[in-house]
Scaffold this active site. Sequence first.
Site, short mmCIF file in Angstrom:
data_model
loop_
_atom_site.label_atom_id
_atom_site.label_comp_id
_atom_site.label_asym_id
_atom_site.label_seq_id
_atom_site.Cartn_x
_atom_site.Cartn_y
_atom_site.Cartn_z
N HIS A 193 0.84 -1.20 0.00
CA HIS A 193 0.00 0.00 0.00
C HIS A 193 0.88 1.25 0.00
O HIS A 193 1.80 1.36 0.81
CB HIS A 193 -0.89 -0.02 1.24
CG HIS A 193 -2.05 0.91 1.16
ND1 HIS A 193 -1.89 2.27 1.03
CD2 HIS A 193 -3.38 0.68 1.18
CE1 HIS A 193 -3.08 2.83 0.98
NE2 HIS A 193 -4.00 1.89 1.07
N ARG B 168 -2.93 1.09 -6.37
CA ARG B 168 -1.90 1.00 -5.32
C ARG B 168 -0.57 0.49 -5.84
O ARG B 168 0.48 0.97 -5.42
CB ARG B 168 -2.40 0.06 -4.23
CG ARG B 168 -3.56 0.65 -3.51
CD ARG B 168 -4.17 -0.29 -2.53
NE ARG B 168 -5.24 0.41 -1.84
CZ ARG B 168 -6.01 -0.13 -0.92
NH1 ARG B 168 -5.84 -1.39 -0.57
NH2 ARG B 168 -6.95 0.57 -0.34
N HIS C 88 0.35 -4.76 2.87
CA HIS C 88 -0.99 -4.41 3.35
C HIS C 88 -2.03 -5.52 3.18
O HIS C 88 -2.89 -5.72 4.03
CB HIS C 88 -1.44 -3.18 2.57
CG HIS C 88 -2.81 -2.70 2.92
ND1 HIS C 88 -3.12 -2.22 4.17
CD2 HIS C 88 -3.95 -2.61 2.18
CE1 HIS C 88 -4.40 -1.86 4.19
NE2 HIS C 88 -4.92 -2.10 3.01
N GLU D 198 -10.55 -12.49 2.74
CA GLU D 198 -9.15 -12.38 2.33
C GLU D 198 -8.46 -13.75 2.30
O GLU D 198 -7.43 -13.92 1.64
CB GLU D 198 -8.41 -11.40 3.27
CG GLU D 198 -7.06 -11.01 2.74
CD GLU D 198 -6.37 -9.90 3.54
OE1 GLU D 198 -7.04 -9.16 4.29
OE2 GLU D 198 -5.13 -9.77 3.39
N LEU E 83 -13.50 -5.16 1.75
CA LEU E 83 -14.71 -5.22 2.59
C LEU E 83 -15.88 -5.70 1.74
O LEU E 83 -16.70 -6.50 2.18
CB LEU E 83 -14.99 -3.84 3.18
CG LEU E 83 -13.87 -3.20 4.01
CD1 LEU E 83 -14.35 -1.89 4.64
CD2 LEU E 83 -13.38 -4.14 5.11
C1 LIG Z 1 -5.11 -0.95 8.19
C2 LIG Z 1 -6.02 -1.56 7.16
C3 LIG Z 1 -7.02 -0.80 6.57
C4 LIG Z 1 -7.85 -1.36 5.61
N1 LIG Z 1 -8.84 -0.59 5.05
C5 LIG Z 1 -9.65 -1.14 4.13
C6 LIG Z 1 -10.70 -0.37 3.55
O1 LIG Z 1 -10.88 0.80 3.85
N2 LIG Z 1 -11.50 -0.97 2.63
C7 LIG Z 1 -11.34 -2.27 2.26
O2 LIG Z 1 -12.10 -2.75 1.44
N3 LIG Z 1 -10.37 -3.02 2.82
C8 LIG Z 1 -9.54 -2.50 3.74
N4 LIG Z 1 -8.55 -3.27 4.30
C9 LIG Z 1 -8.52 -4.72 4.02
C10 LIG Z 1 -9.60 -5.41 4.85
O3 LIG Z 1 -9.68 -4.81 6.12
C11 LIG Z 1 -9.35 -6.90 5.05
O4 LIG Z 1 -9.00 -7.49 3.84
C12 LIG Z 1 -10.62 -7.58 5.56
O5 LIG Z 1 -11.11 -6.90 6.69
C13 LIG Z 1 -10.36 -9.03 5.88
O6 LIG Z 1 -11.53 -9.55 6.45
P1 LIG Z 1 -11.68 -11.10 6.73
O7 LIG Z 1 -13.01 -11.30 7.34
O8 LIG Z 1 -11.36 -11.86 5.51
O9 LIG Z 1 -10.52 -11.44 7.80
P2 LIG Z 1 -10.14 -10.78 9.21
O10 LIG Z 1 -10.90 -9.55 9.52
O11 LIG Z 1 -8.66 -10.73 9.22
O12 LIG Z 1 -10.62 -11.84 10.26
C14 LIG Z 1 -9.95 -13.05 10.47
C15 LIG Z 1 -10.68 -13.83 11.51
O13 LIG Z 1 -10.16 -15.15 11.54
C16 LIG Z 1 -9.83 -15.54 12.85
N5 LIG Z 1 -8.73 -16.47 12.74
C17 LIG Z 1 -7.63 -16.41 11.95
N6 LIG Z 1 -6.88 -17.51 12.08
C18 LIG Z 1 -7.50 -18.28 12.99
C19 LIG Z 1 -7.21 -19.54 13.55
N7 LIG Z 1 -6.14 -20.25 13.19
N8 LIG Z 1 -8.05 -20.03 14.48
C20 LIG Z 1 -9.16 -19.34 14.86
N9 LIG Z 1 -9.49 -18.15 14.33
C21 LIG Z 1 -8.67 -17.64 13.42
C22 LIG Z 1 -9.53 -14.25 13.57
O14 LIG Z 1 -9.74 -14.43 14.96
C23 LIG Z 1 -10.55 -13.31 12.93
O15 LIG Z 1 -11.79 -13.47 13.59
C24 LIG Z 1 -7.69 -2.71 5.23
C25 LIG Z 1 -6.68 -3.47 5.82
C26 LIG Z 1 -5.83 -2.91 6.75
C27 LIG Z 1 -4.71 -3.72 7.29
#
Ligand SMILES: Cc1cc2nc3c(=O)[nH]c(=O)nc-3n(C[C@H](O)[C@H](O)[C@H](O)COP(=O)(O)OP(=O)(O)OC[C@H]3O[C@@H](n4cnc5c(N)ncnc54)[C@H](O)[C@@H]3O)c2cc1C
Length: 661
Positions: free
Chosen positions: A286, A350, A425, A449, A465
């Site tokens: 990023h 990006r 990122h 992700e 998101l």
């Molecule tokens: C600082 C930052 C800002 C961002 N801003 C944006 C934005 O503005 N817009 C956008 O679209 N994207 C944004 N992103 C990207 C986005 O936030 C993420 O890609 C997205 O939130 C991932 O969601 P997820 O549900 O896939 O995983 P996560 O939110 O990472 O959740 C993972 C879950 O899995 C669980 N987990 C993982 N491994 C295990 C395990 N082995 N055992 C049990 N539980 C486990 C964790 O406890 C958690 O509950 C941003 C990312 C960052 C770092």
Amino acid sequence: MTSTIERASDLVQGLYREGAAIADTKAPEVPLRDRWEQRKFAARLVNPANRRKMHIIVVGTGLAGASAAATLGEAGYNVSAFFYQDSARRAHSIAAQGGINAAKNYKNDNDSVYRLFYDTVKGGDYRSRESNVYRLAEVSANIIDQAVAQGVPFAREYGGLLDNRSFGGVQVSRTFYARGQTGQQLLLGAYQALERQVAAGTVTTHSRHEMLELVVVDGRARGIIVRDMVTGAIETHLADVVVLGTGGYGNVFYLSTNAMGSNVTATWRAHRKGAYFGNPCYTQIHPTCIPVAGDYQSKLTLMSESLRNDGRIWVPKKKGDDRDPRQIPEDERDYYLERRYPAFGNLVPRDIASRAAKQVCDEGYGVGPKVEGVSRGVYLDFGDAIARLGRPAVSAKYGNLFDMYERITGENPYEVPMRIYPAVHYTMGGLWVDYDLQSSIPGLYVAGEANFSDHGANRLGASALMQGLSDGYFVLPNTINDYLADGPFEKIASDHPAVVEAVASVRQRVNHFLTNNGSRSVDSFHRELGQIMWEYCGMERSEEGLKFAIGRIRELRAEFWRDVKVLGTNEELNQALERAGRVADFLELGELMCIDALHRRESCGGHFRAESQTEDGEALRHDDEFAYVAAWEYAGADEAPVLHKEALVYENIELKQRSYK
Ligand SMILES: Cc1cc2nc3c(=O)[nH]c(=O)nc-3n(C[C@H](O)[C@H](O)[C@H](O)COP(=O)(O)OP(=O)(O)OC[C@H]3O[C@@H](n4cnc5c(N)ncnc54)[C@H](O)[C@@H]3O)c2cc1C
């Protein structure tokens, strides 16, 4: 155009084998616009009365996992949700700042489902599946409606309609936002939906439980082995189907904008049990992060891409100019993105903005403190925006981000331009899934992700998101039923050999870490791995560097198992023990990422091979050879991984050299 990349595959001989080609067989062969409707209609249903007999495990309660668990619970399935934080509300998704895309066309600026689809495929440098991306664009509008109905406080403009802003790689405004806290507000919406199901008895949550193994019986995913992170108890949980929404693996680089706990263990354990890993080398760097400040830093901070709506990026025209930026007159500033990409300016995608920042810093135009003789920073300047809109308006849009910047750097961005530099990122790679989001292990579904599905070689801002919530609220609940229509499956006994083996392997790893008594901390290994990955598999990759990295990672892994020291016991909250397991998996993943990067002898999106660039330094793809998803099969600890290619077929979008000029 120049390309010194050799076409001979013997460059990577011995590092991998090539297996049979694969294909997504779930997307119906009908015109793109009808595919999702058709798939929903063709997917078999489970009678509401039978749903409560089906047990679904969902690992992860970020936006993808929480939305999936809540929706499947609402549908009447019996759901168990696992996560390692103390509250589902603390998943990494909470960190998302800038916004979420949707093709609502509220701004009447020619947006449409097709344009969102087109922008996303182009943004991903033509390395994603048309079917999935089109569905994502279609579903995007539903997400906003659902979130608004939940009470998510999106920003509104004066007439009451939801407001929009722009993110990189697009020329319309389609990003919905809740100040700089969009992820937090969306996660609260998903969390309350989840808690509603907990109260209704359809979902049971298991906080502070880390999945350490997948149970596969007769080729199907049937459960998980978890460690209770408070008591150390190793538990077996069995079900009819398992969903992973466990996030990305950017922390393989040690320093990243991800939450400290984000890791690859759940998906890597599944990979070792047979789930193919798709495009592991596709990493997003990023462009707007606070630069690294010193050797002891363990976390990097993002300054949201939304800031590029109003902030202008520049460096001094004179190398090594260390004047106060406010003293540098306009004609001595190089607004290099506006100069090089007049059509998109500061809102180029990006990957392009990151490489351009690296380039100007490599050439000696960077600003800020020098690290190893080079200043690694560029200015992000709000001077014009404040003069045009006034400070209150800028503060209303970005106030919390400005405050965060000031708290970390001690500089006031209303007065002095921010200094920013690219940082790791997001990971576009992840477990390979078909159109139904099913992995190569039947009964194992992957969302958010954690899967590889929609972003190709580069993700556009505000689309993670969108994808996580699309997968969880809308896709999985309409596809998983097709698999469960054959269930409930035969009960698995806890003394089944597959369960016994999985439990034993978890215990053996835990015991090894606690009794090894080496001399190096887990973190020192992680930091060293991160340095190797950043140097050789980061913003620019070369054949020579990647080969070196693979050798170094292998040595480091051997040293890790020989010399790692983990203090404490199993029967307590032991973060060193948790991290040891995660770093062990990162060490294996890092090698696969380098092999993937080495085999892909082209540049595309975030994957920039030094040997494959156009004369003006842009990524040069080789569609004739590399228009495929690389899906890697695990072949054993000391065996070369097997590459399965899924050809990417473009029927609706013409493959072109990406241009934002
Ligand atoms: C600082 C930052 C800002 C961002 N801003 C944006 C934005 O503005 N817009 C956008 O679209 N994207 C944004 N992103 C990207 C986005 O936030 C993420 O890609 C997205 O939130 C991932 O969601 P997820 O549900 O896939 O995983 P996560 O939110 O990472 O959740 C993972 C879950 O899995 C669980 N987990 C993982 N491994 C295990 C395990 N082995 N055992 C049990 N539980 C486990 C964790 O406890 C958690 O509950 C941003 C990312 C960052 C770092």
